[in-house]
Design an enzyme around this catalytic site. Structure first.
Site, PDB file in Angstrom:
ATOM      1  N   ARG A  54       0.835  -1.205   0.000  1.00  0.00           N
ATOM      2  CA  ARG A  54       0.000   0.000   0.000  1.00  0.00           C
ATOM      3  C   ARG A  54       0.869   1.255   0.000  1.00  0.00           C
ATOM      4  O   ARG A  54       0.643   2.195  -0.697  1.00  0.00           O
ATOM      5  CB  ARG A  54      -0.924  -0.018   1.211  1.00  0.00           C
ATOM      6  CG  ARG A  54      -2.355   0.244   0.809  1.00  0.00           C
ATOM      7  CD  ARG A  54      -3.285   0.128   1.963  1.00  0.00           C
ATOM      8  NE  ARG A  54      -2.864  -0.933   2.884  1.00  0.00           N
ATOM      9  CZ  ARG A  54      -3.581  -1.364   3.896  1.00  0.00           C
ATOM     10  NH1 ARG A  54      -4.742  -0.849   4.118  1.00  0.00           N
ATOM     11  NH2 ARG A  54      -3.150  -2.303   4.710  1.00  0.00           N
ATOM     12  N   GLU A 136      -4.998 -22.859   1.338  1.00  0.00           N
ATOM     13  CA  GLU A 136      -4.811 -23.585   2.606  1.00  0.00           C
ATOM     14  C   GLU A 136      -4.786 -22.646   3.810  1.00  0.00           C
ATOM     15  O   GLU A 136      -5.303 -22.961   4.880  1.00  0.00           O
ATOM     16  CB  GLU A 136      -3.493 -24.378   2.531  1.00  0.00           C
ATOM     17  CG  GLU A 136      -3.196 -25.236   3.731  1.00  0.00           C
ATOM     18  CD  GLU A 136      -4.216 -26.342   3.936  1.00  0.00           C
ATOM     19  OE1 GLU A 136      -4.252 -27.284   3.153  1.00  0.00           O
ATOM     20  OE2 GLU A 136      -5.005 -26.237   4.900  1.00  0.00           O
ATOM     21  N   ASP A 208     -15.721 -14.365  11.971  1.00  0.00           N
ATOM     22  CA  ASP A 208     -14.491 -14.977  11.453  1.00  0.00           C
ATOM     23  C   ASP A 208     -14.636 -16.505  11.401  1.00  0.00           C
ATOM     24  O   ASP A 208     -14.323 -17.141  10.396  1.00  0.00           O
ATOM     25  CB  ASP A 208     -13.319 -14.542  12.364  1.00  0.00           C
ATOM     26  CG  ASP A 208     -12.007 -15.192  12.005  1.00  0.00           C
ATOM     27  OD1 ASP A 208     -11.345 -14.718  11.075  1.00  0.00           O
ATOM     28  OD2 ASP A 208     -11.633 -16.188  12.665  1.00  0.00           O
ATOM     29  N   LYS A 212     -14.751 -19.326   8.120  1.00  0.00           N
ATOM     30  CA  LYS A 212     -13.942 -20.547   8.021  1.00  0.00           C
ATOM     31  C   LYS A 212     -14.844 -21.786   7.958  1.00  0.00           C
ATOM     32  O   LYS A 212     -14.554 -22.746   7.234  1.00  0.00           O
ATOM     33  CB  LYS A 212     -12.980 -20.615   9.203  1.00  0.00           C
ATOM     34  CG  LYS A 212     -11.947 -19.462   9.178  1.00  0.00           C
ATOM     35  CD  LYS A 212     -11.283 -19.269  10.527  1.00  0.00           C
ATOM     36  CE  LYS A 212     -10.252 -18.163  10.512  1.00  0.00           C
ATOM     37  NZ  LYS A 212      -9.785 -17.770  11.854  1.00  0.00           N
TER      38      LYS A 212
HETATM   39  N1  HSE Z   1      -8.493 -13.263  14.249  1.00  0.00           N
HETATM   40  C1  HSE Z   1      -8.256 -14.593  13.803  1.00  0.00           C
HETATM   41  C2  HSE Z   1      -8.245 -15.491  15.024  1.00  0.00           C
HETATM   42  C3  HSE Z   1      -6.932 -14.660  13.078  1.00  0.00           C
HETATM   43  O1  HSE Z   1      -8.323 -14.985  16.152  1.00  0.00           O
HETATM   44  O2  HSE Z   1      -8.202 -16.698  14.872  1.00  0.00           O
HETATM   45  C4  HSE Z   1      -6.817 -15.835  12.151  1.00  0.00           C
HETATM   46  O3  HSE Z   1      -7.797 -15.886  11.180  1.00  0.00           O
END
Ligand code: HSE
Length: 437
Positions: A54, A136, A208, A212
């Site tokens: 950036r 991955e 988050d 996943k």
């Molecule tokens: N903030 C994420 C965690 C970092 O605490 O697992 C990895 O994706």
């Protein structure tokens, strides 16, 4: 004599890097530190070419020869064989990756946000252009879980994956459980240690982990699941009392990501706090570590455990992908063409069959237990155990149910809230166990 100096050895492969933050710096470091070993394994060396950043003025932990602020220039550079995206976020990462794939260049990315929303479309684009997209590092940092699901378990039938996929929340719950730390202090520590996202709401509210979970579900069941398909609850409602009562009953509280496929093929995907029996392997996953517990017909149970974040652990997964992609380029093997997996049929969340722990503040008077138990019975929810704590104005009932339909339990909770002798539904936590009702 290095590998690339040997007669007839293939030309070195050049990686163009998009981003050089925590993960990107780790990638540069690993490619340099392990250059000889990688070249020996591959039969060709992998070198870092142009790196898009950036701002070119910032101090970086690694020195890079060719920095540019024009990311498209990296993608278009004819010397770049593989594009490695470690900048994160949806745009401009999506457009840059799409541009690389359209040019037939393979892409390696660590971008969970992008893959959990547009991974299906980007994979189709890769396939249509005879190249590949590997990610991955997008799930559970350094833990190899994508390739085991995609390759190693391709001959098995995965039924369910239980994951601790967010290090920040696992760290907070561990500190609250083992040291009696309060939520805010534990979150502050997680931020100081660099585990938390820029906006920690993504961690503590389960966004988050949901991203996943969507990626894992897509691979485990060969259906397209996106982050928005995942039911999600975070850990902000979990109290010291919940943790203490769970401990006394032989459980620990974890933020679990659960993906499963029903016999009719529908996929369930949810992220919420859950009580896990202390003897379950996931209960021993402490601090910021991640784990994925896989249940499959052939192999039975597998657990993948390790660091879910951090510069070098995440870079380890990225560089593993770079080596795998390089092998394909060197062998000139064409990745298979096809249309990619179909859109998943998601099982409605309130169809899930789950065990619950429910804590009620009640009036301590004759007939209360009968009234409460009656409501569970009316809604076809079977009670497994009851514990009463306190008396008079401070009476509490802790009920553990057998596995029941989510919608029946929610209806029971609605009715309990209307009952005069119930002063409050103080906590509702799902319990993860093998109870089948
Ligand atoms: N903030 C994420 C965690 C970092 O605490 O697992 C990895 O994706």
């Amino acid at each position: 004599m290095s590998v690339s100096d040997q007669p007839n050895s293939p030309r070195p492969l050049t990686v163009g890097l998009l981003g050089c933050g925590i993960v990107g710096s780790g990638v540069v470091q690993l490619l340099r530190d392990n250059a000889e070993d990688i070249a020996a394994r591959l039969g060709a060396s992998i070198t870092v070419g142009p790196v898009a950043v950036r701002t070119s003025s910032r101090d970086r932990p690694v020195a890079v020869d060719r920095l540019t602020t024009d990311a498209q220039e990296v993608v278009d550079d004819p010397d770049v064989d593989i594009v490695c995206e470690v900048m994160g976020g949806i745009e401009p990462a999506r457009s840059l990756i799409a541009s690389a794939l359209e040019q037939g260049k393979p892409v390696v990315t660590a971008n969970k946000e992008l893959i959990s929303t547009l991974g299906g479309q980007l994979t189709e684009l890769a396939v249509a252009n005879g190249t590949r997209l590997d990610y991955e590092a997008a799930v559970a940092g350094g833990i190899p879980i994508i390739r085991p699901l995609r390759v190693s378990l391709a001959g098995d039938r995965v039924r369910r994956v239980l994951g601790i996929l967010n290090g920040t929340t696992n760290y907070i719950l561990t500190k609250m459980t083992e040291e009696g730390m309060d939520f805010g202090t534990a979150l502050g520590e997680a931020q100081r240690l660099g585990y938390a996202e820029r906006d920690p709401t993504a961690d503590v509210e389960g966004f988050d982990a949901a991203q996943k979970a969507a990626i894992i579900a897509s691979l485990a069941f060969d259906q397209r699941v996106v982050a928005g398909d995942v039911y999600r609850e975070g850990i902000t409602a979990i109290t010291d009392t919940d943790i203490d009562l769970a401990r006394r009953m032989g459980y620990v509280i974890k933020l679990l990501a659960i993906v499963e496929q029903r016999d009719d093929g529908a996929v369930g995907a949810r992220v919420h706090p859950a009580m896990v029996p202390v003897h379950h392997p996931l209960a021993s996953v402490r601090e910021s570590f991640n784990a994925a517990f896989v249940e499959a017909d052939g192999v039975g149970e597998l657990m993948f455990y390790g660091p879910g974040a951090g510069s070098l652990p995440t870079a380890s997964a990225v560089v593993g992908d770079l080596v795998a992609v390089s092998r394909t380029l060197l062998s000139e093997a064409t990745p298979p063409r096809g249309s990619g997996p179909p859109q998943a049929v998601m099982a409605p969340f309130d169809d899930a069959v789950v065990q619950f722990s429910i804590r009620l503040a009640v009036a301590d008077q004759p007939g209360v237990l009968a009234a409460v138990a009656g409501l569970f019975g009316e809604h076809e929810v079977s009670i497994k155990s009851v514990l009463q704590e306190g008396s008079a104005d401070h009476a509490q009932l802790l009920l553990i149910t057998h596995a029941a339909r989510e919608r029946n339990v929610q209806a029971t909770l609605g009715a309990l809230r209307e009952l005069e002798v119930v002063r409050g539904v103080d906590s509702v936590i799902r319990v993860e166990s093998s109870d089948s009702g």
